[in-house]
Structures are given as C-alpha cells and as structure tokens.
Design a protein around this motif. Sequence first.
Motif, short mmCIF file in Angstrom:
data_model
loop_
_atom_site.label_atom_id
_atom_site.label_comp_id
_atom_site.label_asym_id
_atom_site.label_seq_id
_atom_site.Cartn_x
_atom_site.Cartn_y
_atom_site.Cartn_z
N ARG A 146 -51.24 -63.72 -45.91
CA ARG A 146 -50.57 -64.98 -46.20
C ARG A 146 -49.41 -65.24 -45.23
NH1 ARG A 146 -47.68 -65.84 -51.77
NH2 ARG A 146 -49.15 -64.27 -52.46
N LEU A 147 -48.72 -64.17 -44.85
CA LEU A 147 -47.53 -64.35 -44.00
C LEU A 147 -47.83 -64.18 -42.51
CD1 LEU A 147 -44.82 -62.37 -46.04
CD2 LEU A 147 -45.29 -64.83 -46.09
N LYS A 148 -49.10 -64.08 -42.16
CA LYS A 148 -49.43 -63.57 -40.82
C LYS A 148 -48.88 -64.41 -39.66
CE LYS A 148 -54.16 -65.22 -39.89
NZ LYS A 148 -54.49 -66.02 -41.10
N ASP A 149 -48.63 -65.70 -39.87
CA ASP A 149 -48.08 -66.50 -38.78
C ASP A 149 -46.56 -66.36 -38.66
OD1 ASP A 149 -50.60 -67.41 -38.17
OD2 ASP A 149 -50.48 -69.01 -39.68
N ARG A 150 -45.95 -65.73 -39.65
CA ARG A 150 -44.49 -65.67 -39.63
C ARG A 150 -43.94 -64.25 -39.51
NH1 ARG A 150 -43.10 -68.88 -44.92
NH2 ARG A 150 -41.00 -68.93 -44.07
N LEU A 151 -44.73 -63.25 -39.97
CA LEU A 151 -44.22 -61.89 -40.04
C LEU A 151 -45.31 -60.91 -39.63
CD1 LEU A 151 -41.38 -61.27 -41.07
CD2 LEU A 151 -42.36 -60.71 -43.28
N LYS A 152 -44.95 -59.96 -38.80
CA LYS A 152 -45.94 -58.93 -38.44
C LYS A 152 -45.87 -57.79 -39.45
CE LYS A 152 -45.96 -60.10 -33.63
NZ LYS A 152 -45.21 -59.95 -32.37
N ILE A 153 -46.98 -57.59 -40.13
CA ILE A 153 -47.08 -56.51 -41.13
C ILE A 153 -48.39 -55.78 -40.85
CG2 ILE A 153 -47.23 -55.95 -43.58
CD1 ILE A 153 -45.90 -58.70 -44.16
N VAL A 154 -48.36 -54.46 -40.84
CA VAL A 154 -49.62 -53.71 -40.73
C VAL A 154 -49.69 -52.67 -41.85
CG1 VAL A 154 -49.90 -53.95 -38.23
CG2 VAL A 154 -48.64 -51.99 -39.14
N TYR A 155 -50.91 -52.34 -42.22
CA TYR A 155 -51.14 -51.22 -43.13
C TYR A 155 -52.05 -50.25 -42.39
CZ TYR A 155 -51.28 -48.84 -47.65
OH TYR A 155 -51.11 -47.93 -48.67
N LEU A 156 -51.51 -49.11 -42.00
CA LEU A 156 -52.30 -48.15 -41.22
C LEU A 156 -53.15 -47.29 -42.15
CD1 LEU A 156 -49.51 -46.89 -38.77
CD2 LEU A 156 -51.15 -48.74 -38.39
N PRO A 157 -54.44 -47.12 -41.82
CA PRO A 157 -55.29 -46.29 -42.68
C PRO A 157 -55.09 -44.80 -42.43
CG PRO A 157 -56.55 -47.15 -40.83
CD PRO A 157 -55.15 -47.69 -40.68
N ASN A 158 -55.39 -44.02 -43.47
CA ASN A 158 -55.47 -42.56 -43.39
C ASN A 158 -54.15 -41.89 -43.00
OD1 ASN A 158 -57.23 -40.41 -43.95
ND2 ASN A 158 -57.42 -39.98 -41.76
N TYR A 159 -53.13 -42.16 -43.78
CA TYR A 159 -51.82 -41.52 -43.62
C TYR A 159 -51.97 -40.01 -43.66
CZ TYR A 159 -46.84 -40.67 -44.79
OH TYR A 159 -45.53 -40.26 -44.81
N ASP A 160 -51.44 -39.33 -42.65
CA ASP A 160 -51.44 -37.87 -42.66
C ASP A 160 -50.19 -37.36 -41.95
OD1 ASP A 160 -51.90 -38.24 -39.96
OD2 ASP A 160 -53.65 -36.92 -39.86
N MET A 161 -50.09 -36.05 -41.76
CA MET A 161 -48.88 -35.47 -41.16
C MET A 161 -48.62 -36.00 -39.76
SD MET A 161 -49.10 -31.43 -42.20
CE MET A 161 -47.54 -30.93 -41.48
N ALA A 162 -49.69 -36.19 -38.98
CA ALA A 162 -49.50 -36.64 -37.61
C ALA A 162 -48.94 -38.07 -37.60
CB ALA A 162 -50.82 -36.58 -36.84
#
Length: 564
Positions: A424-440
């Motif tokens: 919804r906010l993509k034209d105004r705010l850069k937001i990402v959700y990165l997959p597969n959170y791990d130690m690295a």
Amino acid sequence: MELEFFTKNTSIAYFSMEIGIRPEMHTYSGGLGILAGDTLKSAADLRIPMIGITLIHRMGYFKQELDPFGRQIEHPDPWDIGEFLKKIDKKIPITLEGKTVYVTAWLYVIESTTGGKIPIIFLDTDIPENDPESRTLTHFLYGGDLTYRLKQEAILGIGGVRMLEELGFEIRKYHMNEGHSSLLTLELLNKFKKPIEEVWSDELVWDVEKVKNLCVFTTHTPVEAGHDRFPYDLVQKILGEPVPMWLLKKLAGDGMLNMTLLGFNLSEYINGVSKKHEEVSERMFPGYEIHAITNGVHPYTWVSEPFKNLYNKYLPGWANEPEIFVRAWRIPSEEIWDAHMQAKRSLIDYVNRITGANFNYDTFTIGFARRATPYKRADLLMSDPERLAIIGEGRVQIIYAGKSHPKDEGGKKLIQRIFEIKERLKDRLKIVYLPNYDMAMAMKLVSGVDIWLNNPLKPYEASGTSGMKATHNGVPNFSVLDGWWIEGWIEGYTGWAIGTMEETSDPKRDAEDLYFKLANEILPLFYEKREIWIKIMKNAITMNAYYFNTHRMVRFYVTEAYIR
Ligand SMILES: *Cc1c(COP(=O)(O)O)cnc(C)c1O
C-alpha cells in the motif's frame, strides 16, 4: 580433536534443545539456541570446563520462503553434517514407547583464540539399528506433534546423561537451558538411588537433595502457557515409569508433567534471564527462589568486520575482555561513522540484490527482525500507515525479517499484514521483508541498520538479545521497557524507550510514543545533529556492549550457580 582430551577435565554439562554456533549448521531456531552457542563460545574463551549437549536436527528448523503475498512456505532445511562434525563411535539405548531406540553422537569442538576448547555432543537416532520412525526423531527441531516432542526431550535429557556417562565424563553440574532437558533429572534420580538396605522406606530411596545439588535451571519463558507440558498418560505411554508416579507428580505437578516445575524442583539454583524476568517468574512460581543472570551475546561473533578492525586498532584485547568497551569514547567519531557506513553499505547492497528495492546508503534505516509471533508486534510501526508515510517519506527505509513457527497462525498473518502495508505504501516508503532470517542475516542487519527497533507486548520478552548484538556495532536501540532494555536504557543516551516503565503495555500509547519520538527526536538528530548521533552510538558501545555480553554472563554463572 579427540574426545578423550576432554573427559577428565570437564565438569559442567550444558543441555539445550537448540545450539546455534554458525549459520551453516541448522541446529537452532532463534534466540534460545543462539544464546546457547554464544554461552559455549564465551566458555571456550574463558577456559571454563564445560560441554554442550543437544540434538543433531538433521533437517534443521525450516527454510522459509515467502510468496508475493507474504504467505510463508516451509521447506526442510538439511545441512552438511560431515563437513562440521566428527562421528563418535558409541551408542546408548533408551526405551521409548516400549521400543529400544539407539542413540549415537557426533562431536563439534569450539576452539577459541585463547586456546580454550569446548566440545559439543550432538545426539542422533538416524542409524540403521533403529526402525524408520525412530530414525526421524532427531530430524526436525520443534517439529512434529506432542509425542514427537516428548521423545525428543527424552533423548536429550535421559539420552544425554547416559551418553555422557558412556563417554566417561564425570559431571558435577548439569545446566538445563530451558525445560526441554528437564527429564535429565529423572535419569539422575535413578543414577543416584540409595540402596534400600540403607534407608527405612521406599520413598527415601530417591535422593532428591543429591540431584538438586547437581542441577542448575534457567527459565526463559515469562508466560504461563509457554511452559512445556505433557499429559501424564502420554508420559506413561512413552516413558513408562522412570520414577514412581507419586514422586513424578510431586515434582512436576498434579495435572500434567510441567517441565519447568520438574526442573525447578530438582535444581539448587534457578534463574531468569533479566532482572525483570526474575520478578515476573517469582510471581508466576511463588515459593521458589529465582535469581537473575541477564543474558549477553558473544562479542567476537556479533561484531561486524569494520568494527572488528576499529576495535583492534583502538581497544586491543576487546574480544576476550569486553569490559574494555568502556573506553570506546576514545575512538574518533569520523572512524565510528566510517565503520558504520561500511557495514551499512554492505547491508543495503545485500537488500537490493535480494529484493531489487533500491534502498539508499544515506537514508535512515530501521531494522526489525525476530520471530514472527503476535506478542512481538511486528506491525506496531504499521498501526497508522498514513502517519508512518508522512513521517518517513524520503527519510526512512525499513527492513523486516523473521520466521513464524509452522503452527503459529497469528504469526503467519502478521507477515501477510506487513506485506499488505508495504504494498500500500510502496510509492512513498521503501519497506522490505527479507525471507529466511538466520544468523548470517542477523549479523548484516544488526550492524548495518541505523536503529534497532523492538516493541513486544510486555512483559513477554524475557530478555531479548538481538538488541545487544546491535550495541556491539554501535547501533542504538529503540525499544519498549521490557527484558534487558530496562537495564540498558538511558533515554537519549543509549537509545530510546517506547512507552513507560509500567509492567503491561498500552498499545495506543506505545504507537503514539513510537511515532512521536521517531519524528521529533530520532530523525532530527540523525539528519541534523550527526555529531550527537555518533555520541549516542558510542554510548551504545560503552554503556551497553561492555555489559551485555556472554563473557560477563558466563562469569556470573560460574560464581553464582556452578561453584556453590
Ligand atoms: C539474535 C537472534 C535471535 C534472537 O533475537 P531476539 O531479539 O531475542 O528476538 C533470533 N534469531 C536470530 C537469527 C538471531 O540472530
């Protein structure tokens, strides 16, 4: 490194269902496991005579894929065991559901630059002697149903004690890192039974005091429902009666077998993982004396390359004496900023490579990564998307990451909600959700963002450790006053609080505080008073990292819990 090297000199056994040592070994899911790994690494640095015991988890926890709508898809996550571990040629039997299951083991050795070494034993049932079902018991961390979990906990607790004995260890303290290993107490009760001729009743055969003297228990769960429990009929079906039922119920609770109670009743030393958590636990378990040893993180593991270089130059010896961080104020501000920008550029490049989101090096970057589960409130920042866009347009970019347990529907919905608002906010705010959170990925995030955000519902955060990792890289925290942050927080100096000191959360007030401080205090400092901002970064190192490390924590365990 051969195991015989350790058998004579090791006296403390540290049991944990998960131990996270390195990202390539998929033997952890999150904070609990990484804490265990960091603990053993500091023990190696400090030459503490310890051994770690866990399960091998051949298929890992799970690998997280996210579809374009943020729906989580779970895949098995196998890893290359042979590359890291050495097979130990021993096996011990354990009876589960009336069947003999053989447990074998693998060895990993943590080797510190100080010359200290710590062995870790990984228990494994995937051997030809076992039937196909039993072979899967050490495949998935936190997988399967209640039966699978109970069997895993029996392998860890009962199997672990037997394996240590088979390998020739003479253990003087058994440390249970959370209740998953509490069944080890039953094995010890059997091991130290008094001969019936020496006592005047059947009951006195059981030497509870002796076992208590041997055991230390650390609880990590500030919510009643979070404690592992098993119905007694299931326990009886799987384990038979390792000790008589009257005794088990006396030690582990009447209604169900409560693994925390069992651990509590057979441990001379019990602790929570922050001062607040001690208080909450004492109220939850009245009548028990509960201590506090606040968690930490392993400095050498959680400092990024650019900051390692900087610390080596200005604070030699820091890795094995993190108290030296107290002098980080001596590091010139430009060099702190340079090191931070190096870490930040490497994070932004990584984000852009994975997502194509075109993040900028110079934009204020907020990091939020942790288990996706409702109490962590990943969406608090999104509670008023319009306001977030007004505050953040052109000035803020946000990076999210985190897995949801496969059975946590609320957690999965949370990820989808973030995807929705991101879209919804993509034209105004850069937001990402990165997959597969791990130690690295955690290493990149905690060192490369400008601020580390944490806003769980209180008082559910026993300690939290990712914020401590951030402080080791000069990244300030913006967090609710729960867990470790109550102890590390100095408003405007080490970071900022969201909400008040009160013990429970007021969600409206929290959101208001979050937006207000971001807009009126944090962003103006970052963009217009960079000199002050860098001083806050230095404070994070001098006032937080110098204390919230596992070197300090392990020393506390030694003097408070192990040597008594
Ligand atoms: C440090 C870490 C955690 C724990 O973070 P919390 O702040 O305690 O939630 C979880 N997952 C990974 C991959 C980590 O590195």
